[in-house]
Motif scaffolding. Structure first.
Motif, short mmCIF file in Angstrom:
data_model
loop_
_atom_site.label_atom_id
_atom_site.label_comp_id
_atom_site.label_asym_id
_atom_site.label_seq_id
_atom_site.Cartn_x
_atom_site.Cartn_y
_atom_site.Cartn_z
N UNK A 63 0.81 -1.22 0.00
CA UNK A 63 0.00 0.00 0.00
C UNK A 63 0.85 1.27 0.00
N UNK A 64 2.13 1.15 0.28
CA UNK A 64 3.02 2.32 0.22
C UNK A 64 3.54 2.59 -1.19
N UNK A 65 3.29 1.66 -2.09
CA UNK A 65 3.91 1.74 -3.41
C UNK A 65 3.46 2.96 -4.20
N UNK A 66 2.20 3.37 -4.06
CA UNK A 66 1.71 4.51 -4.83
C UNK A 66 2.46 5.78 -4.45
N UNK A 67 2.55 6.06 -3.16
CA UNK A 67 3.26 7.28 -2.71
C UNK A 67 4.75 7.19 -3.04
N UNK A 68 5.34 6.02 -2.87
CA UNK A 68 6.77 5.85 -3.15
C UNK A 68 7.06 6.08 -4.63
N UNK A 69 6.22 5.53 -5.49
CA UNK A 69 6.45 5.69 -6.93
C UNK A 69 6.26 7.14 -7.36
N UNK A 70 5.18 7.77 -6.87
CA UNK A 70 4.94 9.17 -7.24
C UNK A 70 6.08 10.07 -6.77
N UNK A 71 6.67 9.75 -5.62
CA UNK A 71 7.77 10.56 -5.08
C UNK A 71 9.00 10.51 -5.99
N UNK A 72 9.14 9.44 -6.74
CA UNK A 72 10.29 9.30 -7.63
C UNK A 72 10.06 9.87 -9.01
N UNK A 73 8.87 10.38 -9.27
CA UNK A 73 8.55 10.93 -10.58
C UNK A 73 8.78 12.44 -10.60
N UNK A 74 9.05 12.98 -11.76
CA UNK A 74 9.20 14.43 -11.88
C UNK A 74 7.83 15.09 -11.72
N UNK A 75 7.84 16.28 -11.18
CA UNK A 75 6.59 17.02 -11.05
C UNK A 75 6.03 17.06 -9.65
N UNK A 76 6.58 16.22 -8.74
CA UNK A 76 6.06 16.20 -7.36
C UNK A 76 7.21 16.33 -6.36
N UNK A 77 7.99 17.41 -6.46
CA UNK A 77 9.16 17.54 -5.57
C UNK A 77 8.79 17.62 -4.10
N UNK A 78 7.63 18.15 -3.77
CA UNK A 78 7.23 18.26 -2.36
C UNK A 78 7.03 16.90 -1.72
N UNK A 79 6.80 15.88 -2.54
CA UNK A 79 6.54 14.55 -2.02
C UNK A 79 7.82 13.77 -1.73
N UNK A 80 8.93 14.22 -2.27
CA UNK A 80 10.17 13.45 -2.25
C UNK A 80 10.56 12.97 -0.86
N UNK A 81 10.45 13.85 0.13
CA UNK A 81 10.87 13.50 1.49
C UNK A 81 9.69 13.27 2.43
N UNK A 82 8.48 13.40 1.90
CA UNK A 82 7.31 13.29 2.77
C UNK A 82 6.44 12.09 2.43
N UNK A 83 6.85 11.32 1.41
CA UNK A 83 5.97 10.23 1.00
C UNK A 83 5.77 9.17 2.09
N UNK A 84 6.79 8.84 2.93
CA UNK A 84 6.50 7.83 3.97
C UNK A 84 5.41 8.29 4.94
N UNK A 85 5.46 9.58 5.32
CA UNK A 85 4.44 10.11 6.23
C UNK A 85 3.08 10.10 5.56
N UNK A 86 3.04 10.52 4.29
CA UNK A 86 1.77 10.52 3.57
C UNK A 86 1.19 9.12 3.46
N UNK A 87 2.04 8.15 3.09
CA UNK A 87 1.56 6.77 2.94
C UNK A 87 1.01 6.23 4.25
N UNK A 88 1.71 6.51 5.35
CA UNK A 88 1.27 6.02 6.66
C UNK A 88 -0.07 6.64 7.06
N UNK A 89 -0.19 7.95 6.90
CA UNK A 89 -1.42 8.64 7.27
C UNK A 89 -2.58 8.19 6.37
#
Length: 230
Positions: A17-43
């Motif tokens: 279930x963490x794969x969506x946030x993790x994959x999006x964090x590695x894509x261009x266009x979502x720099x704000x997610x790069x270091x926050x995806x684990x928190x987002x996925x957990x919440x």
């Protein structure tokens, strides 16, 4: 009685279930997610589950896709990432094609070679589950995918676990039920299944009236458990 049927929860058990946030964090266009995806996925996951329980308790059922969107919206606001509609759309799109855990294909293939009946029993809607199963390429090793939508209430209501016996005609103690959710494994044990909790993160056992018969760190040994209980 020997185990004849192995049934899996889907999200967090077969599918990451963490794969969506993790994959999006590695894509261009979502720099704000790069270091926050684990928190987002957990919440996101926490609210998704919490909303399913609250809807079950209050009788306010909605399908799991609605619950998933509601959980994401809460998580995006909680992490300060709610100002990007493109990010929301991308995360939801990725949820339809979640990656399965690496050991899943071989594990399922082994169960089928051993003659086990295999199925998913999930809160997910039929369309969501179909998308995930096809994306992961595991349909050939599953006899069925059972969704709570056929009874209109989320786990751990007993009517959900009833679906297994109705589909396969097996006794409760012939079923090895596998879930990454401690509460789900415990409730399944209370229902009468032989339950295995996949505790990937080393969490404490839930303080509930029932305990799973097995606690494992991944799905690799599931075929061995079916033989042990046979």
């Amino acid at each position: 009685m020997p185990i004849t049927t192995c049934v899996f929860d889907a999200y967090g058990t077969l599918f990451d279930v963490s794969a969506a946030a993790r994959q999006a964090a590695g894509e261009t266009g979502f720099p704000a997610l790069a270091h926050r995806w684990p928190e987002l996925a957990k919440r996101w996951r926490h609210k998704q589950l919490q909303y399913s329980w609250l809807r079950a308790i209050t009788g306010a059922h909605a399908d799991f896709w609605q619950v998933t969107q509601d959980g994401l919206d809460w998580a995006l606001e909680a992490t300060g990432l709610d100002g990007d509609p493109a990010l929301r759309r991308r995360l939801l799109d990725l949820y339809w094609e979640l990656k399965c855990f690496s050991e899943v294909p071989d594990m399922l293939a082994t169960l089928k070679r051993d003659g086990m009946q295999t199925a998913i029993l999930s809160n997910g809607s039929p369309a969501m589950l179909d998308g995930a199963v096809r994306s992961a390429g595991i349909a050939a090793d599953l006899d069925d995918t059972l969704s709570v939508e056929s009874v209109g209430i989320f786990k751990p209501d007993a009517r959900v676990y009833d679906l297994v016996g109705q589909r396969f005609g097996c006794a409760r103690d012939e079923v090895l039920f596998v879930s990454s959710n401690g509460w789900d494994a415990a409730a399944a044990a209370g229902y009468g299944f032989v339950a295995a909790w996949v505790n990937r993160s080393g969490e404490p056992v839930d303080r509930l009236p029932w305990r799973p018969a097995h606690i494992v760190t991944d799905l690799t040994t599931i075929p061995e458990l079916t033989r042990t209980n046979s």
